[in-house]
Write a protein that holds these residues in place. Structure first.
Motif, short mmCIF file in Angstrom:
data_model
loop_
_atom_site.label_atom_id
_atom_site.label_comp_id
_atom_site.label_asym_id
_atom_site.label_seq_id
_atom_site.Cartn_x
_atom_site.Cartn_y
_atom_site.Cartn_z
N GLY A 15 23.92 118.19 61.24
CA GLY A 15 24.27 117.79 62.59
C GLY A 15 25.76 117.99 62.80
N ASN A 16 26.34 117.17 63.67
CA ASN A 16 27.75 117.31 63.98
C ASN A 16 28.65 116.45 63.11
OD1 ASN A 16 27.34 119.15 66.11
ND2 ASN A 16 26.84 117.48 67.51
N ASN A 17 28.15 115.30 62.67
CA ASN A 17 29.04 114.32 62.05
C ASN A 17 28.51 113.73 60.75
OD1 ASN A 17 31.09 114.41 64.01
ND2 ASN A 17 29.94 113.05 65.35
N LEU A 18 27.73 114.45 59.98
CA LEU A 18 27.21 113.92 58.73
C LEU A 18 27.45 114.90 57.59
CD1 LEU A 18 23.78 112.41 59.83
CD2 LEU A 18 25.87 111.16 59.26
N PRO A 19 27.87 114.39 56.43
CA PRO A 19 28.02 115.27 55.27
C PRO A 19 26.66 115.68 54.72
CG PRO A 19 28.35 112.99 54.63
CD PRO A 19 28.20 112.99 56.13
N LEU A 331 25.16 104.44 57.27
CA LEU A 331 25.03 105.71 57.99
C LEU A 331 26.08 105.83 59.09
CD1 LEU A 331 23.49 108.34 58.41
CD2 LEU A 331 21.92 107.10 59.93
N GLU A 332 26.30 104.74 59.85
CA GLU A 332 27.33 104.76 60.89
C GLU A 332 28.71 104.97 60.28
OE1 GLU A 332 25.15 101.69 64.04
OE2 GLU A 332 26.54 100.92 62.50
N PHE A 333 28.96 104.35 59.13
CA PHE A 333 30.24 104.47 58.45
C PHE A 333 30.52 105.92 58.05
CE2 PHE A 333 32.38 104.34 54.18
CZ PHE A 333 33.65 104.02 54.63
N LEU A 334 29.53 106.57 57.43
CA LEU A 334 29.71 107.96 57.02
C LEU A 334 29.91 108.87 58.23
CD1 LEU A 334 27.24 108.60 54.07
CD2 LEU A 334 29.55 107.70 54.03
N GLU A 335 29.15 108.62 59.29
CA GLU A 335 29.27 109.43 60.50
C GLU A 335 30.65 109.31 61.12
OE1 GLU A 335 26.70 110.51 64.49
OE2 GLU A 335 26.35 108.59 63.49
N LEU A 336 31.19 108.09 61.17
CA LEU A 336 32.51 107.89 61.75
C LEU A 336 33.61 108.53 60.91
CD1 LEU A 336 32.04 104.21 62.95
CD2 LEU A 336 32.74 106.11 64.41
N VAL A 337 33.58 108.30 59.61
CA VAL A 337 34.62 108.88 58.75
C VAL A 337 34.55 110.40 58.78
CG1 VAL A 337 35.51 109.03 56.39
CG2 VAL A 337 34.73 106.83 57.27
N TYR A 338 33.34 110.94 58.76
CA TYR A 338 33.19 112.39 58.85
C TYR A 338 33.78 112.93 60.15
CZ TYR A 338 31.02 116.96 58.12
OH TYR A 338 30.81 118.31 57.92
N SER A 339 33.53 112.21 61.24
CA SER A 339 34.06 112.66 62.55
C SER A 339 35.58 112.61 62.58
CB SER A 339 33.47 111.80 63.68
OG SER A 339 34.02 110.49 63.68
N PHE A 340 36.18 111.69 61.81
CA PHE A 340 37.64 111.59 61.76
C PHE A 340 38.27 112.83 61.12
CE2 PHE A 340 37.32 106.67 61.16
CZ PHE A 340 36.92 106.54 62.47
N LEU A 341 37.54 113.48 60.21
CA LEU A 341 38.13 114.50 59.35
C LEU A 341 37.62 115.91 59.59
CD1 LEU A 341 37.92 112.45 56.01
CD2 LEU A 341 39.94 112.74 57.47
N LYS A 342 36.50 116.05 60.28
CA LYS A 342 35.82 117.35 60.33
C LYS A 342 36.65 118.44 61.02
CE LYS A 342 33.26 116.72 64.66
NZ LYS A 342 31.94 116.88 65.30
N GLN A 343 37.54 118.08 61.93
CA GLN A 343 38.32 119.09 62.63
C GLN A 343 39.45 119.67 61.79
OE1 GLN A 343 37.42 120.31 65.55
NE2 GLN A 343 35.71 118.87 65.67
#
Length: 365
Positions: A15-19, A331-343
């Protein structure tokens, strides 16, 4: 920052925000019920009648992540304030062997490194290191004075040695040097190939950095982002106009820069609600946490950062240690941290942050 590359094809995100993959670098099991464990007497005084075991962890962490398409690679159990670190490590191993859903591939055991008798300490460390899956040691060092009911940043565990600052000295006030018996114990870790989980207050980070520089063969990981404390409060009724505690931030930044200068030092991105209680309540709080996570990864680099849930009871307590009534699910935690760094990082870098760094640090293959 890192540019996206062809390497991303091998580490494409879900997806967009998950490792794609996750290895949990930090969580806890406990059993303080009347028929529970004899080595958790101190913990039972803090959390009576509380049980959190591998089946609970599977329910709360592993199953939801798997359902979201994340490959769960395993986890590290970190000591949970036992009276006897050896007995706790054996218990964790037994719990893992007895549960079909167990995930533990590494154990960070409790051990008092400040013992005066170095010969005895060395023998006991050797015995502890012989337990399967034991990879490292944690002895909680948070200290900015006496505990005083939690008014300071001192962890409740330090009640057991209240007023002693193993990193900065205690007799006649802080002398800015680690207590010799503790440093001797710390130095022993390298010969047993044991890592050290450093949990301390931001004000102690400078001396911790000096200790790490004197012992470059000891691999150290800073727990919980270096534990800046309550940069915003309270955690409810946030209208977005609050400003962070700049004094606490400045102390944290100076200490984290000093720690990052040591190549043997790593950091865990975890327990973010201790820094900003209830950070998931509002965009302004999420934005502050995002800036702290980005700053930390930029400072240490992806190969020295690891994400961890700190899960052991429920989202709120695992995230903030009781400072807030809300917290993100794993799951929310991983999604948020991933979204912080993915760019800013390639998928290969992100795979290190969410999996490979922890596995390499703890020697898990």
């Amino acid at each position: 920052m890192h540019n996206k590359s062809a390497d991303d094809k091998a580490f494409g995100s879900k997806g967009n925000n998950l490792p794609v993959r996750f290895f949990d670098a930090h969580h806890h099991f406990l059993d303080t019920k009347a028929n529970g464990t004899s080595f958790q007497v101190f913990l039972a005084s803090l959390m009576p009648e509380t049980t959190y075991l591998p089946d609970h962890y599977y329910r709360d962490v592993i199953a939801p992540l798997n359902a979201a398409g994340i490959e769960f690679l395993g986890s590290v159990h970190v000591e949970c304030l036992p009276d006897d670190g050896y007995e706790e490590a054996k218990w964790v191993l037994h719990q893992s062997c007895a549960c079909s859903s167990a995930s533990v591939k590494g154990i960070v055991a409790s051990f008092h490194l400040g013992r005066e008798n170095t010969v005895t300490a060395n023998k006991e460390l050797e015995k502890l290191a012989a337990i399967p899956h034991v990879k490292g040691i944690r002895w909680i060092l948070d200290c900015v004075g006496k505990y005083e009911g939690g008014k300071t940043a001192t962890h409740v565990a330090t009640i057991r040695h209240d007023g002693i600052d193993f990193l900065r000295g205690s007799e006649g006030g802080y002398d800015g040097r680690a207590i010799p018996s503790f440093e001797r114990g710390f130095a022993l870790l390298a010969s047993h190939q044991l890592t050290f989980d450093l949990q301390c207050a931001p004000a102690q980070l400078l001396e911790a950095a000096n200790l790490c520089s004197r012992h470059p063969s000891v691999k150290v990981v800073i727990d919980h982002l270096g534990k800046p404390r309550m940069l915003l409060r309270p955690d409810s009724n946030d209208d977005g106009t609050a400003f962070p505690d700049e004094r606490e931030l400045a102390v944290w930044r100076e200490g984290m820069r000093a720690m990052a200068s040591n190549e043997n030092v790593y950091v865990k991105i975890s327990m973010l609600g201790y820094a900003v209680p209830g950070w998931v309540r509002s965009l302004s709080r999420i934005t502050l946490i995002k800036s702290l996570v980005q700053e930390t990864v930029k400072l240490f680099g992806p190969h020295r950062c690891m994400v961890a849930t700190n899960f052991f009871q429920d989202p709120a307590f695992s995230d903030s240690g009781g400072e807030s009534l809300v917290g993100p699910t794993p799951l929310e935690f991983l999604e948020l941290v991933y979204s912080f760094l993915k760019q800013d990082y390639t998928e290969k870098d992100l795979d290190f942050i969410f999996a490979s760094t922890a596995m390499e640090f703890y020697g898990i293959v």
